[in-house]
Write an enzyme that holds these catalytic residues in place. Structure first.
Site, PDB file in Angstrom:
ATOM      1  N   ASP A   1       0.826  -1.220   0.000  1.00 42.91           N
ATOM      2  CA  ASP A   1       0.000   0.000   0.000  1.00 42.91           C
ATOM      3  C   ASP A   1       0.861   1.272   0.000  1.00 42.91           C
ATOM      4  O   ASP A   1       1.965   1.280   0.550  1.00 42.91           O
ATOM      5  CB  ASP A   1      -0.912  -0.022   1.243  1.00 42.91           C
ATOM      6  CG  ASP A   1      -2.029   1.007   1.138  1.00 42.91           C
ATOM      7  OD1 ASP A   1      -2.384   1.405   0.016  1.00 42.91           O
ATOM      8  OD2 ASP A   1      -2.553   1.414   2.200  1.00 42.91           O
ATOM      9  N   GLY A   2       0.337   2.315  -0.606  1.00 44.85           N
ATOM     10  CA  GLY A   2       0.980   3.630  -0.536  1.00 44.85           C
ATOM     11  C   GLY A   2       1.512   4.164  -1.859  1.00 44.85           C
ATOM     12  O   GLY A   2       2.191   5.198  -1.867  1.00 44.85           O
TER      13      GLY A   2
ATOM     14  N   ARG B   1       0.078   7.835  -2.565  1.00 41.26           N
ATOM     15  CA  ARG B   1       0.648   8.869  -1.684  1.00 41.26           C
ATOM     16  C   ARG B   1       2.115   9.117  -2.014  1.00 41.26           C
ATOM     17  O   ARG B   1       2.607  10.235  -1.960  1.00 41.26           O
ATOM     18  CB  ARG B   1       0.487   8.452  -0.207  1.00 41.26           C
ATOM     19  CG  ARG B   1      -0.903   8.753   0.338  1.00 41.26           C
ATOM     20  CD  ARG B   1      -1.155   8.030   1.617  1.00 41.26           C
ATOM     21  NE  ARG B   1      -1.403   6.605   1.386  1.00 41.26           N
ATOM     22  CZ  ARG B   1      -1.306   5.680   2.320  1.00 41.26           C
ATOM     23  NH1 ARG B   1      -0.950   6.003   3.537  1.00 41.26           N
ATOM     24  NH2 ARG B   1      -1.559   4.421   2.029  1.00 41.26           N
ATOM     25  N   TRP B   2       2.801   8.056  -2.381  1.00 42.60           N
ATOM     26  CA  TRP B   2       4.213   8.229  -2.733  1.00 42.60           C
ATOM     27  C   TRP B   2       4.345   9.129  -3.973  1.00 42.60           C
ATOM     28  O   TRP B   2       5.133  10.069  -3.989  1.00 42.60           O
ATOM     29  CB  TRP B   2       4.869   6.865  -2.993  1.00 42.60           C
ATOM     30  CG  TRP B   2       6.317   6.988  -3.357  1.00 42.60           C
ATOM     31  CD1 TRP B   2       7.368   7.131  -2.489  1.00 42.60           C
ATOM     32  CD2 TRP B   2       6.863   7.019  -4.677  1.00 42.60           C
ATOM     33  NE1 TRP B   2       8.541   7.249  -3.194  1.00 42.60           N
ATOM     34  CE2 TRP B   2       8.261   7.184  -4.542  1.00 42.60           C
ATOM     35  CE3 TRP B   2       6.321   6.925  -5.958  1.00 42.60           C
ATOM     36  CZ2 TRP B   2       9.121   7.250  -5.639  1.00 42.60           C
ATOM     37  CZ3 TRP B   2       7.181   6.993  -7.060  1.00 42.60           C
ATOM     38  CH2 TRP B   2       8.565   7.155  -6.881  1.00 42.60           C
TER      39      TRP B   2
ATOM     40  N   ARG C   1      -0.666   9.493  -9.905  1.00 35.77           N
ATOM     41  CA  ARG C   1      -0.739   8.174  -9.248  1.00 35.77           C
ATOM     42  C   ARG C   1      -0.146   7.062 -10.114  1.00 35.77           C
ATOM     43  O   ARG C   1       0.429   6.111  -9.626  1.00 35.77           O
ATOM     44  CB  ARG C   1      -2.195   7.833  -8.892  1.00 35.77           C
ATOM     45  CG  ARG C   1      -2.772   8.688  -7.793  1.00 35.77           C
ATOM     46  CD  ARG C   1      -4.227   8.330  -7.535  1.00 35.77           C
ATOM     47  NE  ARG C   1      -4.363   7.012  -6.925  1.00 35.77           N
ATOM     48  CZ  ARG C   1      -4.271   6.770  -5.614  1.00 35.77           C
ATOM     49  NH1 ARG C   1      -4.043   7.756  -4.775  1.00 35.77           N
ATOM     50  NH2 ARG C   1      -4.417   5.559  -5.138  1.00 35.77           N
TER      51      ARG C   1
ATOM     52  N   HIS D   1       2.151   3.685  -9.188  1.00 34.37           N
ATOM     53  CA  HIS D   1       1.859   2.276  -9.477  1.00 34.37           C
ATOM     54  C   HIS D   1       2.995   1.636 -10.285  1.00 34.37           C
ATOM     55  O   HIS D   1       3.343   0.479 -10.073  1.00 34.37           O
ATOM     56  CB  HIS D   1       0.524   2.144 -10.214  1.00 34.37           C
ATOM     57  CG  HIS D   1      -0.668   2.520  -9.365  1.00 34.37           C
ATOM     58  ND1 HIS D   1      -0.849   2.038  -8.087  1.00 34.37           N
ATOM     59  CD2 HIS D   1      -1.724   3.339  -9.603  1.00 34.37           C
ATOM     60  CE1 HIS D   1      -1.975   2.537  -7.581  1.00 34.37           C
ATOM     61  NE2 HIS D   1      -2.519   3.332  -8.474  1.00 34.37           N
TER      62      HIS D   1
ATOM     63  N   GLU E   1     -12.491  -4.470  -3.549  1.00 35.27           N
ATOM     64  CA  GLU E   1     -12.970  -3.100  -3.336  1.00 35.27           C
ATOM     65  C   GLU E   1     -12.283  -2.099  -4.256  1.00 35.27           C
ATOM     66  O   GLU E   1     -12.819  -1.020  -4.516  1.00 35.27           O
ATOM     67  CB  GLU E   1     -12.770  -2.688  -1.872  1.00 35.27           C
ATOM     68  CG  GLU E   1     -13.703  -3.381  -0.879  1.00 35.27           C
ATOM     69  CD  GLU E   1     -13.393  -4.859  -0.682  1.00 35.27           C
ATOM     70  OE1 GLU E   1     -12.218  -5.260  -0.824  1.00 35.27           O
ATOM     71  OE2 GLU E   1     -14.334  -5.623  -0.383  1.00 35.27           O
TER      72      GLU E   1
ATOM     73  N   TRP F   1     -12.108  -2.211  -7.303  1.00 33.63           N
ATOM     74  CA  TRP F   1     -12.953  -1.996  -8.492  1.00 33.63           C
ATOM     75  C   TRP F   1     -13.702  -0.680  -8.378  1.00 33.63           C
ATOM     76  O   TRP F   1     -14.128  -0.115  -9.377  1.00 33.63           O
ATOM     77  CB  TRP F   1     -13.970  -3.127  -8.661  1.00 33.63           C
ATOM     78  CG  TRP F   1     -13.416  -4.420  -9.169  1.00 33.63           C
ATOM     79  CD1 TRP F   1     -13.421  -5.615  -8.500  1.00 33.63           C
ATOM     80  CD2 TRP F   1     -12.823  -4.686 -10.446  1.00 33.63           C
ATOM     81  NE1 TRP F   1     -12.842  -6.598  -9.280  1.00 33.63           N
ATOM     82  CE2 TRP F   1     -12.469  -6.062 -10.484  1.00 33.63           C
ATOM     83  CE3 TRP F   1     -12.544  -3.901 -11.570  1.00 33.63           C
ATOM     84  CZ2 TRP F   1     -11.857  -6.662 -11.585  1.00 33.63           C
ATOM     85  CZ3 TRP F   1     -11.928  -4.498 -12.670  1.00 33.63           C
ATOM     86  CH2 TRP F   1     -11.597  -5.866 -12.666  1.00 33.63           C
TER      87      TRP F   1
ATOM     88  N   ARG G   1     -12.556   2.167  -7.566  1.00 33.32           N
ATOM     89  CA  ARG G   1     -11.732   3.356  -7.867  1.00 33.32           C
ATOM     90  C   ARG G   1     -12.158   3.973  -9.206  1.00 33.32           C
ATOM     91  O   ARG G   1     -12.821   3.313 -10.021  1.00 33.32           O
ATOM     92  CB  ARG G   1     -10.256   2.956  -7.930  1.00 33.32           C
ATOM     93  CG  ARG G   1      -9.736   2.579  -6.559  1.00 33.32           C
ATOM     94  CD  ARG G   1      -8.233   2.457  -6.529  1.00 33.32           C
ATOM     95  NE  ARG G   1      -7.797   2.155  -5.174  1.00 33.32           N
ATOM     96  CZ  ARG G   1      -6.569   2.259  -4.741  1.00 33.32           C
ATOM     97  NH1 ARG G   1      -5.622   2.659  -5.562  1.00 33.32           N
ATOM     98  NH2 ARG G   1      -6.269   1.968  -3.489  1.00 33.32           N
TER      99      ARG G   1
ATOM    100  N   LEU H   1      10.511 -20.445  -5.420  1.00 40.25           N
ATOM    101  CA  LEU H   1       9.503 -19.669  -4.694  1.00 40.25           C
ATOM    102  C   LEU H   1       8.089 -19.895  -5.254  1.00 40.25           C
ATOM    103  O   LEU H   1       7.887 -19.864  -6.468  1.00 40.25           O
ATOM    104  CB  LEU H   1       9.853 -18.174  -4.810  1.00 40.25           C
ATOM    105  CG  LEU H   1       8.821 -17.204  -4.223  1.00 40.25           C
ATOM    106  CD1 LEU H   1       8.835 -17.240  -2.694  1.00 40.25           C
ATOM    107  CD2 LEU H   1       9.086 -15.775  -4.708  1.00 40.25           C
TER     108      LEU H   1
ATOM    109  N   GLU I   1       1.780 -13.279  12.328  1.00 39.55           N
ATOM    110  CA  GLU I   1       2.398 -12.112  12.960  1.00 39.55           C
ATOM    111  C   GLU I   1       2.239 -10.916  12.016  1.00 39.55           C
ATOM    112  O   GLU I   1       2.447 -11.039  10.808  1.00 39.55           O
ATOM    113  CB  GLU I   1       3.891 -12.371  13.228  1.00 39.55           C
ATOM    114  CG  GLU I   1       4.168 -13.579  14.109  1.00 39.55           C
ATOM    115  CD  GLU I   1       3.586 -13.445  15.512  1.00 39.55           C
ATOM    116  OE1 GLU I   1       3.457 -12.296  16.005  1.00 39.55           O
ATOM    117  OE2 GLU I   1       3.254 -14.478  16.110  1.00 39.55           O
TER     118      GLU I   1
END
Ligand code: IPE
Ligand code: IPE
Ligand code: MG
Length: 235
Positions: A14-15, A18-19, A27, A31, A61, A63, A65, A125, A201
């Site tokens: 997230d972020g 804002r970055w 924006r 991304h 959620e 979607w 935007r 991985l 955690e």
């Protein structure tokens, strides 16, 4: 006993917006940089010999935007997959997508399917990308799967337990995450893996996703190594 290292890490990336705003950019740039960070983190996680990584790329959620942002994110997913799949494959990464694919474009669905197909026998991985994913949808979908199983006589109603329901979830064959990282400063789960994180955690950091790096990642591992996981026991 100390936790040596997590077997499964899940990340809420997230972020980005804002970055970008902090850089006086749109924006979209956030991304794009976020996608580069994801690429870098996959490498770091792989080289730390961590077996499973789940990245939250787009929620149910999201979607909601503005159409322009959704469009550009979808385009970015297609492009990133196109550009990265060969390298991921040659690094022995096994790729899987989790989420409700129905509303994704045919082009993106095909790329996702192809990525899963060509990496299916890889043994490095396990990379799960949550795209159009919501945990409530996941649980509901699993319940529907169980009901179908009962109707078709493959499951006995009396035998349904937590393990059986778990196996119908999107991450049914993966262990539960040991560590969940959320960047961007918010301390919430935003409909991610609700069932699977019962005893995970939680590491929240203020750094915005495009600036998340090896140092931040090692802070998260360090935090994890100091947790005493009790799973409800008293010792
Ligand atoms: C995360 O960054 C990316 C997605 C949710 C697709 P955001 O776009 O949520 O960035 P902020 O939280 O608005 O800064
Ligand atoms: C969570 O971020 C979803 C992803 C990172 C894909 P959001 O930006 O959508 O979460 P909220 O709206 O702050 O809860
Ligand atoms: Mg956000």
């Amino acid at each position: 006993m100390k936790n040596i290292k997590p077997d499964h890490i899940a990340i809420i990336m997230d972020g980005n917006g804002r970055w970008a705003c902090g850089q006086k950019r749109i924006r979209r740039y956030g991304h794009e940089q976020g996608a580069l960070t994801a690429k870098n983190i996959v490498k770091i996680v792989s080289s730390n010999k961590i077996k499973h990584l789940t990245l939250y790329a787009f929620s149910s959620e999201n979607w909601g935007r503005p159409t322009q942002e959704v469009k550009l994110l979808m385009k970015l997913f297609v492009e990133t997959l196109e550009n990265e799949i060969d390298e991921l494959n040659s690094n022995n990464v096994k790729m899987r997508f989790i989420g409700d694919r129905e509303n994704l474009s045919k082009k993106l669905q095909d790329k996702m399917q192809n990525a899963e197909k060509i990496t299916i026998d890889n043994t490095g991985l396990n990379l799960y990308v949550a795209l159009a994913y919501g945990a409530r949808w996941d649980i509901l979908n699993a319940i529907k799967g169980v009901i179908t199983g009962v109707k078709e006589g493959k499951l006995d109603k009396q035998e349904i337990d937590e393990n059986i329901l778990s196996s119908y979830l999107q991450l049914g064959d993966a262990p539960d995450p040991d560590l969940l990282i959320r960047t961007g400063g918010e301390k919430r789960i935003s409909n991610f893996l609700l069932w699977n994180i019962a005893y995970t955690e939680l590491f929240f950091c203020d750094c915005l996703w495009p600036e998340f790096n090896e140092k931040e990642f090692s802070n998260a591992l360090n935090f994890y190594s100091k947790r005493k996981r009790r799973f409800g026991s008293s010792v």
